[in-house]
Scaffold this active site. Structure first.
Site, PDB file in Angstrom:
ATOM      1  N   HIS A 172       0.868  -1.180   0.000  1.00 16.28           N
ATOM      2  CA  HIS A 172       0.000   0.000   0.000  1.00 16.28           C
ATOM      3  C   HIS A 172       0.907   1.233   0.000  1.00 16.28           C
ATOM      4  O   HIS A 172       1.763   1.370   0.872  1.00 16.28           O
ATOM      5  CB  HIS A 172      -0.917  -0.015   1.226  1.00 16.28           C
ATOM      6  CG  HIS A 172      -1.880  -1.162   1.210  1.00 16.28           C
ATOM      7  ND1 HIS A 172      -2.130  -1.967   2.297  1.00 16.28           N
ATOM      8  CD2 HIS A 172      -2.667  -1.632   0.200  1.00 16.28           C
ATOM      9  CE1 HIS A 172      -3.030  -2.887   1.967  1.00 16.28           C
ATOM     10  NE2 HIS A 172      -3.373  -2.706   0.697  1.00 16.28           N
ATOM     11  N   GLU A 215       1.650   3.654   3.265  1.00 15.15           N
ATOM     12  CA  GLU A 215       1.997   3.082   4.572  1.00 15.15           C
ATOM     13  C   GLU A 215       3.510   3.118   4.685  1.00 15.15           C
ATOM     14  O   GLU A 215       4.228   2.288   4.128  1.00 15.15           O
ATOM     15  CB  GLU A 215       1.397   1.674   4.690  1.00 15.15           C
ATOM     16  CG  GLU A 215      -0.133   1.718   4.564  1.00 15.15           C
ATOM     17  CD  GLU A 215      -0.811   0.349   4.651  1.00 15.15           C
ATOM     18  OE1 GLU A 215      -0.117  -0.667   4.880  1.00 15.15           O
ATOM     19  OE2 GLU A 215      -2.050   0.310   4.489  1.00 15.15           O
ATOM     20  N   HIS A 262       3.186  -3.454   6.638  1.00 12.29           N
ATOM     21  CA  HIS A 262       2.004  -2.580   6.613  1.00 12.29           C
ATOM     22  C   HIS A 262       1.930  -1.680   7.838  1.00 12.29           C
ATOM     23  O   HIS A 262       2.502  -1.971   8.882  1.00 12.29           O
ATOM     24  CB  HIS A 262       0.732  -3.432   6.563  1.00 12.29           C
ATOM     25  CG  HIS A 262       0.542  -4.122   5.257  1.00 12.29           C
ATOM     26  ND1 HIS A 262      -0.255  -3.625   4.253  1.00 12.29           N
ATOM     27  CD2 HIS A 262       1.063  -5.276   4.782  1.00 12.29           C
ATOM     28  CE1 HIS A 262      -0.221  -4.448   3.220  1.00 12.29           C
ATOM     29  NE2 HIS A 262       0.572  -5.451   3.520  1.00 12.29           N
ATOM     30  N   GLU A 304       1.751  -5.521  10.801  1.00 14.13           N
ATOM     31  CA  GLU A 304       0.728  -4.459  10.741  1.00 14.13           C
ATOM     32  C   GLU A 304       0.952  -3.563  11.960  1.00 14.13           C
ATOM     33  O   GLU A 304       0.489  -3.863  13.055  1.00 14.13           O
ATOM     34  CB  GLU A 304      -0.655  -5.096  10.777  1.00 14.13           C
ATOM     35  CG  GLU A 304      -1.806  -4.170  10.503  1.00 14.13           C
ATOM     36  CD  GLU A 304      -1.863  -3.693   9.055  1.00 14.13           C
ATOM     37  OE1 GLU A 304      -1.533  -2.510   8.845  1.00 14.13           O
ATOM     38  OE2 GLU A 304      -2.261  -4.474   8.158  1.00 14.13           O
TER      39      GLU A 304
END
Lengths: 312, 312
Positions: free
Chosen positions: A22, A25, A117, A179
């Protein structure tokens, strides 16, 4: 009738680390760019590590994606599609990544892929694995939890029953996504950057030990397993009509009980959780999920028995 | 030789409240949308309040702007430009807003405009005024500081000496911008939403009191005045090479002394502040300022003597 003391698995030789699946990020993007300039800290003696940027065009524009979410594009449908003029950029990209690091499900595929992420939710240093049946990633998570002690590292099992894997690291034989949050999109925080760097270093140490023959015994481990998603309430025109309740905000991985407040409407009314059982929300108020109207992911907490592991 | 005890100023009759001057700063966007559905809570007896959405196309796309930053477009250069085919959307929009709520500097202009912003920086509930010479806004800030006590409300004076005003509220005769953070772009947090709503209610109460003849005596007040900006260090190719130092992150409006660390490079080195005097940084690690390579805004803290005020 005589089972071996631990499962045996081949040593890993090719490992990839992806930042910028992404494009907004930033921890993984700046880490991957740093490693591309100076790959020394990724080096280990028994395997090779290749850093790469997942979605270069999205990174350039500093957006999550250009045409569609790259991290939902690694399904048979997209990977086996034939080239078409009007197809989204990420479909082309997914086929290229699949050629380089896969093909998915094949013997030539990379042995392992990390995917980096960030989230705007308060998920701390979360470790994402497809399911508890992925033996080597579960051992890696256990090793990280024992050796990276700066913060708790909850384990998030993302695959719904019967669902096909769709994430970028599903191209490799095994994978782990990090994450880290909360961090706003387009922003890099030094604290999360160093946490991500340290967790990757720890995970590479685990692979080195595994490759060199360390025996990893069986263990019990707690993990969160996704069961569904909670949508925002909406006005008839489709606009959201409520916010995540202040008592739920920043409470990722904490128990949410029946009748606890989950939303506050813009007019000020409370909306309560109507489920019958305690759940553990995650991705609470994640910026990227507004477009899907998802307010949080619903999870259950389980204990899993993971068998032992050693190299072949 | 006989000065009146306080400055006299005409009562306010037309007040505007703008949300979404930047299309991904959600507190003001959802507040303005809420007020457009239900304007009751903005009603006061002595003046009219008009809520509006600043940049509808950017709000639709959930981005800061489409062509250029709307909140830098209210200068003579843009407002007096003639229509051209290839001009940015925001230049057209700025002329329209100037027609509706201005014209800037004219007697027909709205008496007051509020402009609602969010930042990813830890600026709390910050009140932004062009300069300490803006008497009515400074009295409004003082009133908010006395009556809105849930959090401190630092005053940020944004105009550099000699600089023309350029912000959307410069179209009205006077204005105040709110800058609430930290909040990620594209996200609405219930706590900041209610803070913003309460501060606007408090400010409208102030206008009501002023209109009804309350005498506001002179006072001394602390405020931060911008002196310049601090850029990120960069590699020769223009990419940033360092992050805001963890010891500076989230320290908006706190003193930064000579030789304090301000950056950490991606390789791990510290970079120290080389100025000769103590400053007070703000907008530390603001997402929207990466494109300008601005790491934070440098401010000085001053005490100002503000003369009294009452209506004509």
């Amino acid at each position: 009738l005589c089972s071996s003391p631990s499962n045996r698995s081949r040593p890993l030789s090719c490992v990839a680390v992806c930042g910028g699946t992404h494009g907004n990020e930033m921890s993984g993007i700046y880490l991957a760019k740093h490693w591309l300039r100076d790959p020394m800290e990724l080096q280990r003696s028994s395997f090779a590590v290749t850093p790469f940027l997942g979605n270069p065009r999205a990174i350039e524009k500093c957006v999550r994606y250009v045409g569609q979410d790259l991290n939902r594009t690694f399904t048979t449908e997209f990977l086996s599609s034939t080239e078409a003029e009007d197809e989204p950029y990420e479909v082309v990209l997914a086929r290229e990544i699949n050629q380089t690091y896969g093909p998915k499900g094949s013997a030539q595929a990379f042995d392992f892929m990390f995917d980096l992420h960030n989230t705007t939710a308060s998920m701390g240093t979360c470790l994402i694995v497809d399911s508890e049946e992925s033996l080597l990633p579960m051992h890696m998570c256990h090793y990280i939890q024992m050796h990276y002690t700066r913060s708790p590292c909850p384990i998030y099992l993302y695959k719904l029953p019967g669902e096909e894997t769709y994430s970028i690291n599903s191209v490799a034989k095994a994978g782990l996504a990090l994450e880290l949050g909360p961090q706003p999109q387009q922003v890099v925080r030094a604290d999360l950057f160093s946490q991500m760097r340290d967790i990757i270093a720890c995970a590479l140490d685990f692979i080195e030990l595994f490759n060199k023959g360390t025996v990893f015994p069986a263990f019990e481990i707690e993990a969160y397993k996704i069961t569904g998603r909670m949508d925002y309430p909406c006005y008839p025109d489709g606009e959201i009509s409520a916010m995540v309740h202040p008592k739920l905000q920043d409470k990722d991985f904490l128990p949410l009980n029946p009748r606890d407040p989950i939303f506050q409407t813009f007019s000020g009314e409370e909306i309560l959780y109507e489920g019958n059982t305690t759940i553990y929300p995650a991705f609470i108020n994640e910026a990227a999920y507004y477009e899907k109207k998802v307010a949080f992911v619903k999870m259950e907490k389980h204990m899993f028995s993971i068998p032992g592991l050693q190299r072949d």
